[in-house]
Design a protein around this motif. Structure first.
Motif, mmCIF file in Angstrom:
data_model
loop_
_atom_site.group_PDB
_atom_site.id
_atom_site.type_symbol
_atom_site.label_atom_id
_atom_site.label_comp_id
_atom_site.label_asym_id
_atom_site.label_seq_id
_atom_site.Cartn_x
_atom_site.Cartn_y
_atom_site.Cartn_z
ATOM 1 N N SER A 285 0.823 -1.220 0.000
ATOM 2 C CA SER A 285 0.000 0.000 0.000
ATOM 3 C C SER A 285 0.856 1.269 0.000
ATOM 4 O O SER A 285 0.600 2.206 0.747
ATOM 5 N N GLY A 286 1.897 1.244 -0.801
ATOM 6 C CA GLY A 286 2.710 2.441 -0.930
ATOM 7 C C GLY A 286 3.717 2.646 0.172
ATOM 8 O O GLY A 286 4.432 3.621 0.186
ATOM 9 N N ARG A 287 3.797 1.705 1.149
ATOM 10 C CA ARG A 287 4.761 1.836 2.239
ATOM 11 C C ARG A 287 5.735 0.672 2.177
ATOM 12 O O ARG A 287 5.462 -0.370 1.596
ATOM 13 N N ALA A 288 6.868 0.829 2.828
ATOM 14 C CA ALA A 288 7.868 -0.231 2.810
ATOM 15 C C ALA A 288 7.991 -0.837 4.184
ATOM 16 O O ALA A 288 7.892 -0.156 5.195
ATOM 17 N N MET A 289 8.157 -2.136 4.236
ATOM 18 C CA MET A 289 8.325 -2.812 5.514
ATOM 19 C C MET A 289 9.571 -3.669 5.458
ATOM 20 O O MET A 289 9.856 -4.305 4.449
ATOM 21 N N VAL A 290 10.324 -3.687 6.553
ATOM 22 C CA VAL A 290 11.508 -4.521 6.631
ATOM 23 C C VAL A 290 11.099 -5.874 7.180
ATOM 24 O O VAL A 290 10.547 -5.961 8.261
ATOM 25 N N VAL A 291 11.319 -6.919 6.408
ATOM 26 C CA VAL A 291 11.017 -8.282 6.851
ATOM 27 C C VAL A 291 12.308 -9.068 6.891
ATOM 28 O O VAL A 291 12.970 -9.218 5.880
ATOM 29 N N SER A 292 12.689 -9.557 8.042
ATOM 30 C CA SER A 292 13.917 -10.327 8.158
ATOM 31 C C SER A 292 13.718 -11.693 7.530
ATOM 32 O O SER A 292 12.808 -12.436 7.895
ATOM 33 N N MET A 293 14.549 -12.024 6.560
ATOM 34 C CA MET A 293 14.439 -13.314 5.898
ATOM 35 C C MET A 293 14.912 -14.455 6.785
ATOM 36 O O MET A 293 14.559 -15.597 6.577
ATOM 37 N N SER A 294 15.750 -14.134 7.752
ATOM 38 C CA SER A 294 16.229 -15.171 8.682
ATOM 39 C C SER A 294 16.412 -14.489 10.030
ATOM 40 O O SER A 294 17.519 -14.202 10.455
ATOM 41 N N ASP B 294 10.361 -2.889 13.310
ATOM 42 C CA ASP B 294 11.237 -3.345 12.226
ATOM 43 C C ASP B 294 12.606 -2.703 12.306
ATOM 44 O O ASP B 294 13.634 -3.353 12.109
ATOM 45 N N GLU B 295 12.644 -1.392 12.658
ATOM 46 C CA GLU B 295 13.940 -0.735 12.827
ATOM 47 C C GLU B 295 14.698 -1.314 14.019
ATOM 48 O O GLU B 295 15.915 -1.483 13.962
ATOM 49 N N ALA B 296 13.977 -1.609 15.099
ATOM 50 C CA ALA B 296 14.640 -2.203 16.272
ATOM 51 C C ALA B 296 15.308 -3.520 15.904
ATOM 52 O O ALA B 296 16.463 -3.778 16.259
ATOM 53 N N LEU B 297 14.580 -4.363 15.174
ATOM 54 C CA LEU B 297 15.142 -5.648 14.743
ATOM 55 C C LEU B 297 16.307 -5.435 13.788
ATOM 56 O O LEU B 297 17.344 -6.109 13.886
ATOM 57 N N ALA B 298 16.163 -4.476 12.840
ATOM 58 C CA ALA B 298 17.234 -4.215 11.875
ATOM 59 C C ALA B 298 18.518 -3.776 12.570
ATOM 60 O O ALA B 298 19.620 -4.184 12.191
#
Length: 565
Positions: free
Chosen positions: A33-42, A328-332
């Motif tokens: 929906s026009g936004r970006a999300m960081v998804v950890s692949m592992s 997501d930023e915390a995990l990144a």
């Protein structure tokens, strides 16, 4: 770093969509929906540096190998028995003698480890042994150990013995005695020793100044600390120049006093005075910023200065993102820390766990919880309570009760925060019966309720528009010596509907204000627990629910303090 998508999406996406791009770091950026999300692949995949590897040891010769293994056996026995003297005495009985190098090496190792109780125990024993020539250096190490332990009686006794032996007071012994008084809470005695050293000697060293500043800050004697620091800054011929550690302590002091502007000025003054700023310096600034953007800017500034973030830096940034509900930023950032080869501490894991817990992201929190054990960190009571909070914030009280039983099954005793978390959950569900059941269970365990719990119970009665019940709990606070906070007062005032109720509420709140009038400490106003102002936070609706349950502020402060001096 990409912006956060609504947390409801994350739990619904076990796999990334087909059309995605993957960065070099293995993190996929998915457009929704026009936004970006960081998804950890592992998510939190194992790193090689965290895996246990057997160290290759090199010895000079066979005799050196035997000595090293014998010393390690000795150290292991001391750790297992908890008594250094019993092991050393047994060793002397078996071999008739103990090599001096072995004793000295053991003392130095425990000094490095800051196991001052063992240092005192060994030296006190050696003091009684005729075969050991107890000299001035032994006395100085012993009085230093008592200073670190805050045992001013022990320090006084050793100083008396030194005088009888003809050893004159020097800067080490006087500084140790001063530190003993400071850590023992006798701040005026510590100050008297410092003033005497300045007036009649021995001349205070840089370490003496560092310790007296720390003593004043711990004792909330902020004006005295400022006076000493400014005397080094402004005198034409100061005995020495303020060093990096002194600046760090002053920045921490201003943070503790809530004078953030002065803390920033002190930070800027370091550059003006040519004092090198380290990772710890930047950590100190990050530690009192409440806006994740400010914390992130300081973190970037530190990296531009060519400094490598340490585990405290990462933990502070992770915590800032977590409190802003930017999971997501915390995990990144946590993944970045692992990729940089920085070994996470248990506190760092707890802070990441808290980031997911705040938003009720149970599955992600469980992944972090399991990763702790995988990386050889045993979750502590704080970890369990934070995991419990994840269920609470997801409004899963059945899951919370199951995890609470697991907590006890794993050998932990719930504390006031653990029970407070459960009570909060039932209060949110408007289940007064369960609220009182957990309160009574806590009381049977001998745990005294704190302000947060009593205010939460008041709030629960407030939701049921029970003015009488709220009055009873308001009075319960005062009877327990707890000054009702502003939230408790607001609840009471909002429940008063009739003129009689409003009069009673105003009388109770007015009486409380007289009792808990704000005291200043040496001209500084202590920092309160007010709400953070962050107008750009996307999740402002949930701030009221989370205001009283921030578990890790004190831990992050401690993480900084441990590195400061």
């Amino acid at each position: 770093m990409s912006s956060v998508v609504s947390k409801s999406y994350w739990g619904k996406l076990p796999f990334p969509p087909l059309n995605n791009s993957k960065s070099d770091s293995g993190v996929a950026k998915v457009k929704i929906s026009g936004r970006a999300m960081v998804v950890s692949m592992s998510m939190l995949r194992p790193r090689k540096f965290l895996q246990k590897r057997k160290k290759m040891e090199v010895f000079k010769d066979a005799a050196d190998e035997a000595d090293q293994k014998n010393w390690r056996r000795l150290m292991k026995e001391i750790d297992e028995t908890g008594s250094a003297v019993s092991v050393l005495r047994s060793e002397r009985t078996k071999s008739q003698t103990i090599p001096r190098d072995l004793v000295v090496g053991t003392l130095i190792r425990y000094k490095q480890m800051k196991r001052w109780n063992h240092v005192c125990e060994i030296l006190e024993w050696l003091l009684t042994q005729t075969w050991w020539d107890f000299g001035e250096m032994d006395f100085l190490m012993l009085i230093t150990a008592y200073g670190k332990l805050g045992d001013f009686n022990g320090a006084e006794r050793i100083l008396c013995m030194m005088n009888k032996k003809g050893f004159l007071p020097n800067v080490i012994s006087q500084t140790a005695l001063m530190e003993a008084y400071g850590k023992g809470g006798r701040y005026n005695n510590a100050e008297a020793i410092f003033r005497r050293m300045k007036h009649s000697g021995p001349e205070p060293s840089a370490l003496t100044y560092q310790i007296i500043l720390k003593t004043f800050v711990e004792g909330n004697k902020y004006k005295e600390a400022e006076e000493i620091f400014n005397s080094l800054l402004k005198n034409e011929k100061p005995p020495l120049k303020p060093d990096q550690k002194m600046f760090h302590m002053m920045i921490y002091m201003y943070k503790k006093a809530g004078n953030y502007e002065q803390a920033r000025k002190t930070f800027a003054l370091m550059a003006e005075r040519g004092i090198e700023r380290s990772t710890i310096t930047y950590n100190s600034l990050m530690s009192f910023e409440t806006n994740y953007k400010e914390v992130s800017q300081i973190y970037d500034q530190m990296q531009r200065a060519g400094l490598q973030p340490d585990v405290v830096s990462y933990a502070l940034l992770i915590g800032a993102y977590g409190k802003a509900r930017r999971e997501d930023e915390a995990l990144a950032v946590f993944e970045e820390m692992l990729d940089a080869g920085v070994r996470p501490t248990q506190k760092a894991y707890n802070i990441l766990l808290d980031a997911f817990s705040i938003s009720g992201m149970v599955e992600q929190a469980r992944t972090v919880f399991k990763s702790m054990r995988r990386d050889r960190y045993s979750p502590d009571l704080c970890s369990y309570t934070t995991m419990l909070s994840a269920y609470i914030n997801a409004s899963d009280m059945e899951g919370a009760e199951k995890f609470f039983r697991r907590l006890m099954h794993d050998g932990f005793k719930p504390n006031v925060v653990t029970y407070g978390t459960l009570i909060k959950g039932y209060a949110k569900m408007n289940d007064l019966g369960k609220v009182m059941e957990k309160y009574e269970e806590m009381h049977r365990c001998g745990i005294k309720a704190n302000q947060t719990i009593l205010t939460t119970i008041m709030d629960a009665y407030g939701r049921n528009e029970d003015f009488g019940g709220a009055v009873l709990w308001f009075k319960e606070m005062e009877s327990n010596g707890i000054h009702p906070d502003q939230k408790a007062k607001n609840i009471l005032l909002s429940l008063a509907k009739t003129e009689e109720e409003r009069q009673e509420a105003n009388e109770l709140v007015g009486h409380s204000d007289e009792v808990s009038s704000l005291n200043t400490i040496n001209g500084f106003v202590p920092v309160g627990d007010g709400d953070d102002d962050d107008d750009e936070d996307e999740d402002e609706d949930d701030e009221e629910e989370e205001g009283n349950y921030e578990y890790f502020d004190a831990q992050r402060a401690m993480a900084y303090e441990e590195q400061s001096i």
